[in-house]
Write an enzyme that holds these catalytic residues in place. Structure first.
Site, mmCIF file in Angstrom:
data_model
loop_
_atom_site.group_PDB
_atom_site.id
_atom_site.type_symbol
_atom_site.label_atom_id
_atom_site.label_comp_id
_atom_site.label_asym_id
_atom_site.label_seq_id
_atom_site.Cartn_x
_atom_site.Cartn_y
_atom_site.Cartn_z
ATOM 1 N N GLY A 40 0.764 -1.265 -0.290
ATOM 2 C CA GLY A 40 -0.018 0.026 0.012
ATOM 3 C C GLY A 40 0.993 1.372 0.075
ATOM 4 O O GLY A 40 2.160 0.970 -0.110
ATOM 5 N N THR A 44 4.489 -2.330 3.132
ATOM 6 C CA THR A 44 4.240 -3.608 2.717
ATOM 7 C C THR A 44 3.384 -4.491 3.959
ATOM 8 O O THR A 44 3.165 -4.454 4.911
ATOM 9 C CB THR A 44 5.407 -4.373 2.625
ATOM 10 N N VAL A 45 2.516 -5.242 3.270
ATOM 11 C CA VAL A 45 1.481 -6.024 4.046
ATOM 12 C C VAL A 45 1.606 -7.761 3.660
ATOM 13 O O VAL A 45 1.879 -8.183 2.567
ATOM 14 C CB VAL A 45 -0.161 -5.763 3.512
ATOM 15 N N LYS A 63 1.082 -5.294 8.987
ATOM 16 C CA LYS A 63 1.357 -4.062 8.032
ATOM 17 C C LYS A 63 3.003 -3.769 8.370
ATOM 18 O O LYS A 63 2.817 -3.190 9.376
ATOM 19 C CB LYS A 63 0.365 -3.112 8.220
ATOM 20 N N ASP A 160 -10.079 7.659 5.911
ATOM 21 C CA ASP A 160 -9.834 7.001 4.580
ATOM 22 C C ASP A 160 -10.735 5.972 4.048
ATOM 23 O O ASP A 160 -9.981 4.844 3.557
ATOM 24 C CB ASP A 160 -8.151 6.561 4.676
#
Ligand SMILES: Nc1ncnc2c1ncn2[C@@H]1O[C@H](COP(=O)(O)OP(=O)(O)OP(=O)(O)O)[C@@H](O)[C@H]1O
Length: 606
Positions: A40, A44-45, A63, A160
């Site tokens: 994202g 990084t996930v 995350k 968001d």
């Protein structure tokens, strides 16, 4: 309409994640990386396994957000925000477990949703030329409203909300990253500017007139539109045209295949004036939504009931199959033991088995006799008692006492009945161990008693048994996971009932709660903002090339300062790049840089 690649697109060139530098190693002494789920705009996930979690709960999401050096204050602040988030429990909110710092990265551990996000689902439907039917849209929409209401009642804003932040887990929707913007960005201004995706940003957020719960509602209205139309509610050729449509453009309408009621709700959520916009509580109290909520509640309740019945049947089947396997294993073991024996030992074993069998039959016979005798004795007593009662009417009490003496052996003989076996004596008969070989009566004990040694030498079989146990664990794991799903559904039913039964709509507008110590310039804010901008630059360079990026950036900066028309900008960009829409991110980068500059100026002025 073209759909632009958003900022922070998955780029492989961004700085390598430090957590993966030790593959197979334990992160924070408990997590092991299973696979990379994606990237994202913040980091990084990964899908991780939590080695300390219970069965069926071990898969989680990590995350990883690079933050560089954080000072102790910032760390304390982030922990405070994280503690708050980990205390929130709602089936429509992605569970936030914890956060920690590990090797210069800020890590967030959340629940894992195996059915991916709503954005992927919408993309899939669009590609397949399909749409979402209204009952499915309303079901997901109501779940989203319940989640948003729960958070707004706790004065936590999302900032968001977008299709990419809504995850699907077996038809339950889960809103991800609620409150995370504050955790990452700290300062309210930056939190809005740097996490808000333009497509879902409200007019007041874009024009810096503040962000409150109504701004989240705007984003939710955009998501409702997207579920129905499979495209953004406000689209445009470039970043600024999207912004202009949001601030000044017409409110969109749903296609006719969706009901007037749903369309009207969406339009009232997309009212440009936040004070006219409905709150989550208002929407949930509308007749159309209440009616739908009743049927969803009914559907969920009967589904959990049906699942429970199915599960108990499956449980029983699993137990039966495990028992059958066990019996089969025992037979195999016994056979293999017999094959290892000498003829003499086999003969002894046969004798023992014959003795076992005889003892069993004897015991059964004795029990049958005892039952028979006991029954007869009861009959006799009963007859004797009737006789005494009649005598009482005619004779004196002393004679009665004589009549109630215990029945003797002679009494039985005179009545022609067999004498009952003494109960204690009979018990002794049943429980006694055969003197010769001392075989335990209980078949299971007897089995262990005789064959126990043989088990220890059967290493292959032990392995097989372990495999069987693993199989059992796995099925339990699946069961527990399904139970988890049931819990979500049951909790959702409970929240729906609360809303249906409550009087008030909870329509109050909320601004974010200032938690202890969270005032001021923010947590990781500037570092995070810089990081995000750097990621954007890397991602754009990768897509356009360094030279084109430099030219586009320089041109757009001047064009925006000179306030050139959108048509002129599009034409000029066409001369620099093949597709002017590829410059969307550059435009957005310029916007963010300007916002960060403003934020710094206002902080230093304070
Ligand atoms: N809890 C989760 N369960 C399953 N997949 C997840 C989960 N969280 C994130 N993902 C997946 O990981 C990828 C990256 O997610 P992430 O939330 O970091 O980025 P994003 O939402 O795409 O962008 P942004 O950082 O701008 O919000 C996405 O494909 C997302 O679907």
């Amino acid at each position: 309409m073209p759909k632009f690649q958003e900022q922070g697109a998955r780029s492989a060139s961004c700085s390598a994640p430090s957590l993966t530098s030790d593959p197979g190693g334990l992160i924070a002494k408990r997590y092991t990386i299973q696979e990379r789920l994606g990237r994202g705009s913040f980091g990084t996930v990964y899908l991780v396994r939590d080695t300390k979690a219970g069965e069926g709960e071990s898969l989680k999401v990590l995350k990883e957000i690079p933050v560089g050096d954080l000072n102790p204050n910032e760390t304390v602040q982030a922990n405070l925000e994280a503690q708050l988030l980990s205390q929130l429990h709602h089936p429509a909110i992605l569970k936030f477990f914890s956060s920690f710092l590990e090797r210069d990265t800020f890590c967030i551990i959340t629940e894992y949703c195996e059915d991916r996000d709503l954005d992927c689902k919408i993309e899939e439907l669009r590609e397949a030329g399909r749409t979402l039917p209204e009952p499915q849209v309303t079901e997901w929409f109501i779940q989203l409203l319940l989640g948003v209401l729960y958070m707004h009642q706790r004065r936590i804003l999302h900032r968001d909300l977008k299709a990419k932040n809504i995850f699907l887990k077996k038809n339950i929707v889960k809103i991800g990253d609620f409150g995370v913007s504050r955790l990452l960005m700290g300062s309210r201004d930056l939190a809005t500017t740097f996490t808000g995706t333009p497509y879902y940003m409200s007019p007041e957020a874009l024009s810096h007139q503040g962000y409150d719960s109504k701004s989240d509602i705007w984003s939710l209205g955009c998501i409702l539109y997207e579920m129905c139309c499979l495209e953004h509610a406000f689209n445009g050729d470039n970043f600024l045209s999207v912004v202009m449509r949001i601030v000044e453009g017409k409110t969109p309408t749903l296609p006719e295949r969706y009901s007037k009621e749903l369309n009207s709700i969406m339009q009232r959520m997309l009212s440009k004036d936040p004070s006219l916009r409905l709150s989550a509580g208002d929407v949930l109290k509308m007749k159309f939504i209440e009616e739908n909520m009743h049927s969803i509640r009914h559907k969920f309740s009967s589904s959990t009931l049906r699942d429970k019945t199915l599960k108990s049947e499956r449980d029983t089947a699993q137990i039966v199959s495990a028992l059958q396997k066990k019996v089969h294993m025992q037979t195999l073991r016994e056979r293999s033991e017999v094959q290892k024996m000498t003829p003499r030992e086999r003969m002894r074993l046969r004798k023992l088995q014959a003795a076992d069998e005889k003892a069993r039959k004897l015991k059964q016979l004795a029990e049958e006799k005892y039952e028979e005798n006991y029954r007869r004795m009861q009959e006799l007593r009963c007859r004797n008692f009737q006789k005494i009662s009649v005598d009482v009417l005619n004779e004196n009490m002393a004679e009665v006492a004589n009549q109630t003496q215990p029945i003797t052996k002679q009494d039985y003989q005179s009545l022609g009945c067999p004498q009952p076996v003494d109960r204690q004596q009979s018990d002794r008969l049943c429980m006694s161990e055969p003197r010769e070989r001392e075989i335990p009566e209980d078949p299971l004990t007897a089995e262990v008693y005789y064959y126990e040694d043989g088990f220890e030498s059967c290493s292959d079989e032990e392995e097989a048994q372990e495999e069987d146990e693993d199989e059992g664990d796995k099925s339990l794991d699946t069961l527990r996971r399904t139970y988890g799903q049931d819990c979500d559904m049951e909790a959702m039913v409970k929240y729906m009932e609360n809303v249906l039964e409550s009087e008030s709509s909870g329509s109050e507008t909320v601004t974010e709660e200032a938690h202890e110590g969270s005032q001021g310039p923010g947590v990781i804010n500037c570092t995070m903002a810089e990081n995000k901008l750097q990621r954007m630059r890397e991602s754009i360079t990768e897509r356009l090339g360094a030279e084109v990026f430099r030219k586009v950036y320089a041109y757009l900066k001047q064009a925006r300062e000179r306030r050139e028309s959108e048509a002129d900008i599009k034409e000029s960009l066409g001369r620099l790049v093949e597709k002017p829409s590829d410059c969307f991110e550059v435009d957005q980068l310029l916007y963010y840089e300007e916002q960060l500059q403003r934020s710094r100026e206002s902080q230093s002025a304070e």
